[in-house]
Scaffold this active site. Structure first.
Site, short mmCIF file in Angstrom:
data_model
loop_
_atom_site.label_atom_id
_atom_site.label_comp_id
_atom_site.label_asym_id
_atom_site.label_seq_id
_atom_site.Cartn_x
_atom_site.Cartn_y
_atom_site.Cartn_z
N PRO A 15 -1.35 3.98 -0.80
CA PRO A 15 -1.81 5.36 -0.57
C PRO A 15 -3.25 5.43 -0.06
O PRO A 15 -3.58 6.29 0.75
CB PRO A 15 -1.67 6.01 -1.95
CG PRO A 15 -0.59 5.23 -2.62
CD PRO A 15 -0.78 3.82 -2.15
N ARG A 16 -4.10 4.50 -0.51
CA ARG A 16 -5.50 4.52 -0.07
C ARG A 16 -5.60 4.32 1.44
O ARG A 16 -6.28 5.10 2.13
CB ARG A 16 -6.28 3.41 -0.79
CG ARG A 16 -7.76 3.35 -0.39
CD ARG A 16 -8.45 2.14 -1.03
NE ARG A 16 -7.92 0.87 -0.54
CZ ARG A 16 -8.29 0.31 0.61
NH1 ARG A 16 -9.18 0.90 1.39
NH2 ARG A 16 -7.77 -0.85 0.98
N VAL A 17 -4.91 3.33 1.97
CA VAL A 17 -4.94 3.09 3.41
C VAL A 17 -4.13 4.15 4.14
O VAL A 17 -4.45 4.54 5.26
CB VAL A 17 -4.43 1.68 3.75
CG1 VAL A 17 -4.48 1.42 5.24
CG2 VAL A 17 -5.27 0.62 3.00
N GLY A 18 -3.08 4.65 3.48
CA GLY A 18 -2.28 5.71 4.08
C GLY A 18 -3.11 6.94 4.40
O GLY A 18 -2.91 7.60 5.43
N GLY A 35 2.29 0.69 3.29
CA GLY A 35 1.17 0.12 2.55
C GLY A 35 0.75 1.02 1.40
O GLY A 35 1.56 1.80 0.87
N GLU A 86 5.06 5.13 4.42
CA GLU A 86 5.84 4.50 3.35
C GLU A 86 4.85 3.88 2.38
O GLU A 86 4.34 2.78 2.60
CB GLU A 86 6.79 3.44 3.94
CG GLU A 86 7.87 4.01 4.85
CD GLU A 86 8.89 4.85 4.11
OE1 GLU A 86 8.97 4.74 2.86
OE2 GLU A 86 9.62 5.61 4.76
#
Length: 385
Positions: free
Chosen positions: A109-112, A107, A129
């Site tokens: 980068p923010r949710v990562g 998903g 990823e």
């Protein structure tokens, strides 16, 4: 899956040393919406093959696929080793509070960052990823029509909703003038005079993403396309020029059929532009000069690299796929997926006897037995003396 025997040194010739691949245990796979079947099943296959149990969380945004996976997978897989969980961010957050053995997330980068923060509570290993803004440098020394064919196909494939798609083009003003008519010709050849009626062009996933993308159409100046239809969630294959680096279209991953062109004067300026931004998931360079392509490869960093080509490498199970830095961590595809979900356990089995042969390693140490130990351990060992 079988044990891998490893070489030893002189003092361990009678020992057995090998690597055993063991499952981590309980794996949590959080899948995205843009390729909801492939990006759910590929990690699932690897995790199960490695012997793990899996909690699978399909994306609630791709509602049709989410429903099908929840209904069909239990018909074919042993339900004692996996579970499909439906829901949105709240349900995902609740699952992340539990102690898991591995988390695999695809998903943004923010949710990562949210996933990684949750993983730190239990020191859970993660594969992230993620995406990012993938640069595409087009050198003056190349055929604009060839570049247009390849860039347009990779940019507008799946209506641009692909994490490895070229996100913007870097080229000189002179190349831009040559590239624009070539891109227009390619788009017409691919999708016809009315792309909205083309069976080869998809639609934006939902209204939220559509509205976000329509806002980005206001950046720079529309050179090609720019049309949109809210009721059909249609956005035409679009090329933007006169784009400033500070505009929103250059600050976030586009994830749609919009291609900005940013002007640079040289490959050095392009490399400097790329290197002052976050490391991308992919980087592309087009040039008839192998020296230019190799410069771009050598002086930049990205998850993957394509010279005079796009992301066709993702069809190869022989190479890994994954980001670096802001675009992710870890890798998968093919056997790399199995390796990601396996703990590679180093094992040494020694005979219980033969103690006399071991005594040389015990203190007190003399110059003679230190030299003998170094010789016996060999050049490939990590000396602890």
């Amino acid at each position: 899956m079988k044990d891998e025997p490893r070489s030893t040194n002189l003092f361990m010739k009678l020992d057995s040393v090998f690597i055993r691949k063991e499952p981590f245990g309980l794996v949590f796979i959080i899948a995205p919406w843009n390729y909801p079947l492939n990006l759910t099943l590929v990690p699932l296959v690897g995790a199960l093959a490695a012997g793990n149990c899996v909690v699978l969380k399909p994306s609630e945004i791709s509602q049709g696929t989410e429903k099908v996976l929840a209904e069909v997978l239990p018909q074919y897989l042993d339900q004692s080793c996996f579970a499909v969980v439906l829901g949105g961010p709240q349900e995902t957050g609740q699952l992340l509070e539990h102690e898991l053995d591995y988390i695999f997330f695809t998903g943004s980068p923010r949710v990562g960052k949210i996933v990684m923060t949750a993983a730190t509570k239990h020191l859970t290993p993660v594969t992230l990823e993620l995406g990012g803004k993938n640069p595409c440098y087009v050198d003056d020394n190349c055929d604009p029509q060839t570049v247009a064919n390849r860039v347009a196909w990779f940019r507008y494939f799946n209506t641009g909703q692909t994490c490895v798609a070229p996100d913007y083009v870097l080229c000189s003003p002179e190349m831009q003038e040559r590239l624009l008519p070539a891109l227009q010709s390619t788009i017409t050849r691919f999708y016809g005079d009315d792309p909205q009626s083309s069976p080869n062009l998809g639609r934006i996933i939902n209204q939220k993403q559509f509205q976000r993308l329509r806002t980005l159409l206001g950046c720079g100046r529309v050179a090609i396309g720019g049309q949109s239809n809210e009721s059909d969630r249609y956005i035409a294959p679009t090329v933007l020029v006169d784009v400033q680096e500070t505009e929103p279209v250059m600050q976030e991953e586009i994830f749609g059929p919009i291609l900005p062109i940013v002007n640079v004067q040289s490959v050095d300026e392009a490399i400097e532009f790329i290197n002052r931004r976050e490391k991308p998931l992919d980087l592309y360079a087009f040039s008839n000069s192998s020296q230019v392509v190799n410069q771009m490869l050598k002086r930049t960093s990205s998850g993957s690299f394509g010279g005079n080509e796009g992301f066709t490498y993702i069809s190869l199970p022989s190479v890994p796929f994954g980001g670096v830095g802001h675009s992710g961590m870890g890798r998968y595809h093919g056997k790399f997926t199995f390796d990601t979900f396996s703990h590679h356990r180093t094992c040494l089995l020694a005979p219980s006897g033969l103690e006399k042969l071991k005594e040389i390693r015990y203190p007190p140490y003399t110059d003679w037995n230190q030299q003998l130990l170094r010789w016996g351990m060999g050049s490939q060992s990590c000396s602890l003396l």
